[in-house]
Design a protein around this motif. Structure first.
Motif, PDB file in Angstrom:
ATOM      1  N   GLN A 201      46.573  57.061  58.705  1.00  0.00           N
ATOM      2  CA  GLN A 201      46.837  55.638  58.679  1.00  0.00           C
ATOM      3  C   GLN A 201      46.423  55.040  57.341  1.00  0.00           C
ATOM      4  OE1 GLN A 201      45.024  53.576  61.971  1.00  0.00           O
ATOM      5  NE2 GLN A 201      46.957  53.637  63.099  1.00  0.00           N
ATOM      6  N   VAL A 202      47.047  53.945  57.002  1.00  0.00           N
ATOM      7  CA  VAL A 202      46.758  53.254  55.746  1.00  0.00           C
ATOM      8  C   VAL A 202      46.339  51.820  56.065  1.00  0.00           C
ATOM      9  CG1 VAL A 202      47.743  52.410  53.582  1.00  0.00           C
ATOM     10  CG2 VAL A 202      48.380  54.678  54.444  1.00  0.00           C
ATOM     11  N   GLN A 203      45.266  51.395  55.433  1.00  0.00           N
ATOM     12  CA  GLN A 203      44.804  50.020  55.589  1.00  0.00           C
ATOM     13  C   GLN A 203      44.864  49.319  54.229  1.00  0.00           C
ATOM     14  OE1 GLN A 203      42.466  52.614  56.698  1.00  0.00           O
ATOM     15  NE2 GLN A 203      43.730  52.631  58.543  1.00  0.00           N
ATOM     16  N   VAL A 204      45.254  48.055  54.272  1.00  0.00           N
ATOM     17  CA  VAL A 204      45.317  47.226  53.068  1.00  0.00           C
ATOM     18  C   VAL A 204      44.586  45.924  53.388  1.00  0.00           C
ATOM     19  CG1 VAL A 204      46.825  46.038  51.442  1.00  0.00           C
ATOM     20  CG2 VAL A 204      47.521  48.246  52.392  1.00  0.00           C
ATOM     21  N   VAL A 205      43.540  45.643  52.634  1.00  0.00           N
ATOM     22  CA  VAL A 205      42.695  44.490  52.948  1.00  0.00           C
ATOM     23  C   VAL A 205      42.484  43.639  51.699  1.00  0.00           C
ATOM     24  CG1 VAL A 205      40.459  43.714  53.799  1.00  0.00           C
ATOM     25  CG2 VAL A 205      41.513  45.777  54.758  1.00  0.00           C
ATOM     26  N   GLU A 206      42.855  42.358  51.793  1.00  0.00           N
ATOM     27  CA  GLU A 206      42.643  41.425  50.699  1.00  0.00           C
ATOM     28  C   GLU A 206      41.295  40.720  50.865  1.00  0.00           C
ATOM     29  OE1 GLU A 206      47.105  41.012  51.862  1.00  0.00           O
ATOM     30  OE2 GLU A 206      45.156  41.137  52.883  1.00  0.00           O
ATOM     31  N   SER A 207      40.765  40.237  49.747  1.00  0.00           N
ATOM     32  CA  SER A 207      39.539  39.454  49.775  1.00  0.00           C
ATOM     33  C   SER A 207      39.493  38.544  48.551  1.00  0.00           C
ATOM     34  CB  SER A 207      38.306  40.365  49.797  1.00  0.00           C
ATOM     35  OG  SER A 207      38.269  41.164  48.625  1.00  0.00           O
ATOM     36  N   GLY A 208      38.604  37.551  48.616  1.00  0.00           N
ATOM     37  CA  GLY A 208      38.357  36.708  47.459  1.00  0.00           C
ATOM     38  C   GLY A 208      39.051  35.362  47.461  1.00  0.00           C
ATOM     39  N   GLY A 209      39.827  35.072  48.485  1.00  0.00           N
ATOM     40  CA  GLY A 209      40.478  33.763  48.540  1.00  0.00           C
ATOM     41  C   GLY A 209      39.461  32.658  48.786  1.00  0.00           C
ATOM     42  N   GLY A 210      39.925  31.418  48.634  1.00  0.00           N
ATOM     43  CA  GLY A 210      39.021  30.301  48.869  1.00  0.00           C
ATOM     44  C   GLY A 210      39.572  29.013  48.301  1.00  0.00           C
ATOM     45  N   LEU A 211      38.678  28.040  48.181  1.00  0.00           N
ATOM     46  CA  LEU A 211      39.037  26.717  47.669  1.00  0.00           C
ATOM     47  C   LEU A 211      38.614  26.605  46.211  1.00  0.00           C
ATOM     48  CD1 LEU A 211      39.911  23.734  48.110  1.00  0.00           C
ATOM     49  CD2 LEU A 211      37.568  23.297  48.871  1.00  0.00           C
ATOM     50  N   VAL A 212      39.516  26.129  45.378  1.00  0.00           N
ATOM     51  CA  VAL A 212      39.215  25.966  43.958  1.00  0.00           C
ATOM     52  C   VAL A 212      39.859  24.677  43.468  1.00  0.00           C
ATOM     53  CG1 VAL A 212      41.210  27.357  43.261  1.00  0.00           C
ATOM     54  CG2 VAL A 212      39.263  27.122  41.706  1.00  0.00           C
ATOM     55  N   GLN A 213      39.245  24.050  42.488  1.00  0.00           N
ATOM     56  CA  GLN A 213      39.788  22.804  41.955  1.00  0.00           C
ATOM     57  C   GLN A 213      40.949  23.083  40.997  1.00  0.00           C
ATOM     58  OE1 GLN A 213      36.555  20.615  40.160  1.00  0.00           O
ATOM     59  NE2 GLN A 213      35.949  19.736  42.121  1.00  0.00           N
ATOM     60  N   PRO A 214      41.855  22.118  40.862  1.00  0.00           N
ATOM     61  CA  PRO A 214      42.939  22.282  39.875  1.00  0.00           C
ATOM     62  C   PRO A 214      42.368  22.563  38.494  1.00  0.00           C
ATOM     63  CG  PRO A 214      43.377  20.420  41.301  1.00  0.00           C
ATOM     64  CD  PRO A 214      41.981  20.874  41.637  1.00  0.00           C
ATOM     65  N   GLY A 215      43.003  23.521  37.813  1.00  0.00           N
ATOM     66  CA  GLY A 215      42.508  23.938  36.505  1.00  0.00           C
ATOM     67  C   GLY A 215      41.497  25.057  36.558  1.00  0.00           C
ATOM     68  N   GLY A 216      41.023  25.367  37.748  1.00  0.00           N
ATOM     69  CA  GLY A 216      40.020  26.401  37.905  1.00  0.00           C
ATOM     70  C   GLY A 216      40.609  27.797  37.970  1.00  0.00           C
ATOM     71  N   SER A 217      39.717  28.765  38.200  1.00  0.00           N
ATOM     72  CA  SER A 217      40.096  30.173  38.249  1.00  0.00           C
ATOM     73  C   SER A 217      39.600  30.821  39.526  1.00  0.00           C
ATOM     74  CB  SER A 217      39.503  30.922  37.045  1.00  0.00           C
ATOM     75  OG  SER A 217      40.009  30.425  35.829  1.00  0.00           O
TER      76      SER A 217
ATOM     77  N   ILE B 125      41.379  37.389  43.217  1.00  0.00           N
ATOM     78  CA  ILE B 125      41.503  37.998  44.534  1.00  0.00           C
ATOM     79  C   ILE B 125      41.686  39.500  44.368  1.00  0.00           C
ATOM     80  CG2 ILE B 125      42.285  35.944  45.744  1.00  0.00           C
ATOM     81  CD1 ILE B 125      45.151  36.866  45.465  1.00  0.00           C
ATOM     82  N   SER B 126      41.220  40.224  45.380  1.00  0.00           N
ATOM     83  CA  SER B 126      41.218  41.680  45.325  1.00  0.00           C
ATOM     84  C   SER B 126      41.922  42.254  46.536  1.00  0.00           C
ATOM     85  CB  SER B 126      39.783  42.197  45.286  1.00  0.00           C
ATOM     86  OG  SER B 126      39.063  41.662  44.195  1.00  0.00           O
ATOM     87  N   CYS B 127      42.368  43.494  46.386  1.00  0.00           N
ATOM     88  CA  CYS B 127      43.008  44.206  47.492  1.00  0.00           C
ATOM     89  C   CYS B 127      42.555  45.654  47.452  1.00  0.00           C
ATOM     90  CB  CYS B 127      44.513  44.102  47.366  1.00  0.00           C
ATOM     91  SG  CYS B 127      45.443  45.150  48.493  1.00  0.00           S
ATOM     92  N   ALA B 128      42.053  46.117  48.576  1.00  0.00           N
ATOM     93  CA  ALA B 128      41.591  47.493  48.689  1.00  0.00           C
ATOM     94  C   ALA B 128      42.482  48.262  49.654  1.00  0.00           C
ATOM     95  CB  ALA B 128      40.150  47.522  49.177  1.00  0.00           C
ATOM     96  N   ALA B 129      42.981  49.386  49.200  1.00  0.00           N
ATOM     97  CA  ALA B 129      43.774  50.268  50.058  1.00  0.00           C
ATOM     98  C   ALA B 129      42.907  51.450  50.462  1.00  0.00           C
ATOM     99  CB  ALA B 129      45.018  50.736  49.323  1.00  0.00           C
ATOM    100  N   SER B 130      43.028  51.865  51.709  1.00  0.00           N
ATOM    101  CA  SER B 130      42.218  52.989  52.181  1.00  0.00           C
ATOM    102  C   SER B 130      42.975  53.751  53.256  1.00  0.00           C
ATOM    103  CB  SER B 130      40.878  52.486  52.716  1.00  0.00           C
ATOM    104  OG  SER B 130      41.082  51.627  53.818  1.00  0.00           O
ATOM    105  N   GLY B 131      42.368  54.849  53.683  1.00  0.00           N
ATOM    106  CA  GLY B 131      43.004  55.681  54.698  1.00  0.00           C
ATOM    107  C   GLY B 131      43.508  56.970  54.075  1.00  0.00           C
ATOM    108  N   SER B 132      44.477  57.565  54.692  1.00  0.00           N
ATOM    109  CA  SER B 132      44.961  58.874  54.267  1.00  0.00           C
ATOM    110  C   SER B 132      46.029  58.766  53.173  1.00  0.00           C
ATOM    111  CB  SER B 132      45.525  59.627  55.473  1.00  0.00           C
ATOM    112  OG  SER B 132      46.552  58.859  56.086  1.00  0.00           O
ATOM    113  N   ILE B 133      45.684  57.995  52.137  1.00  0.00           N
ATOM    114  CA  ILE B 133      46.619  57.806  51.034  1.00  0.00           C
ATOM    115  C   ILE B 133      46.593  59.008  50.107  1.00  0.00           C
ATOM    116  CG2 ILE B 133      47.125  56.425  48.987  1.00  0.00           C
ATOM    117  CD1 ILE B 133      45.926  54.026  50.485  1.00  0.00           C
ATOM    118  N   PHE B 134      47.767  59.489  49.704  1.00  0.00           N
ATOM    119  CA  PHE B 134      47.849  60.546  48.714  1.00  0.00           C
ATOM    120  C   PHE B 134      48.054  59.945  47.328  1.00  0.00           C
ATOM    121  CE2 PHE B 134      48.142  64.675  47.106  1.00  0.00           C
ATOM    122  CZ  PHE B 134      49.222  64.762  46.245  1.00  0.00           C
ATOM    123  N   SER B 135      49.002  59.021  47.223  1.00  0.00           N
ATOM    124  CA  SER B 135      49.237  58.355  45.945  1.00  0.00           C
ATOM    125  C   SER B 135      49.860  56.986  46.187  1.00  0.00           C
ATOM    126  CB  SER B 135      50.146  59.187  45.045  1.00  0.00           C
ATOM    127  OG  SER B 135      51.437  59.310  45.600  1.00  0.00           O
TER     128      SER B 135
END
Length: 122
Positions: free
Chosen positions: A1-17, A20-30
């Motif tokens: 199985q393959v899992q894909v999980v995002e993180s790092g979202g949130g509230l930010v003011q206009p003009g800000g930075s 966000i990240s994404c981690a893939a895991s599981g039985s991935i070959f490539s």
């Protein structure tokens, strides 16, 4: 199985930075392409940025010069650095990868994460 999980979202003011990240895991070959999409209420999901296995990138016109996609192949992760954020960037951001597995080498499938909310507001 393959899992894909995002993180790092949130509230930010206009003009800000925000990064966000994404981690893939599981039985991935490539992993071939890794991409970020976004979707707001009542809107179609749109491609924001893409990166190939060798590092070639592509961006939507609306984010060119403001967003940067990168990946770490050893960690099976992809990142989206978002600068000069605008209210129009408010959306749920989804990670999408094209990968094969140890059990099915050469058979590439598409996998989606569950999304992370990015809100740009003062």
């Amino acid at each position: 199985q393959v899992q894909v999980v995002e993180s790092g979202g949130g509230l930010v003011q206009p003009g800000g930075s925000l990064r966000i990240s994404c981690a893939a895991s599981g039985s991935i070959f490539s992993i071939n392409d890794m991409e970020w999409y976004r979707q707001g209420p009542g809107k179609q999901r749109e491609l924001v940025a893409a990166i190939t296995r060798d590092g070639s990138t592509n961006y939507a016109d609306s984010v060119k010069g403001r967003f940067t996609i990168s990946r770490d192949n050893s960690k099976k992760m992809v990142y989206l650095q978002m600068d000069s954020l605008k209210a129009d960037d408010t959306d749920v951001y989804y990670c999408h990868i094209v990968a094969d597995t140890v059990q099915s080498r050469g058979l590439y499938r598409r996998y989606w994460g569950q999304g992370t909310q990015v809100t740009v507001s003062s």
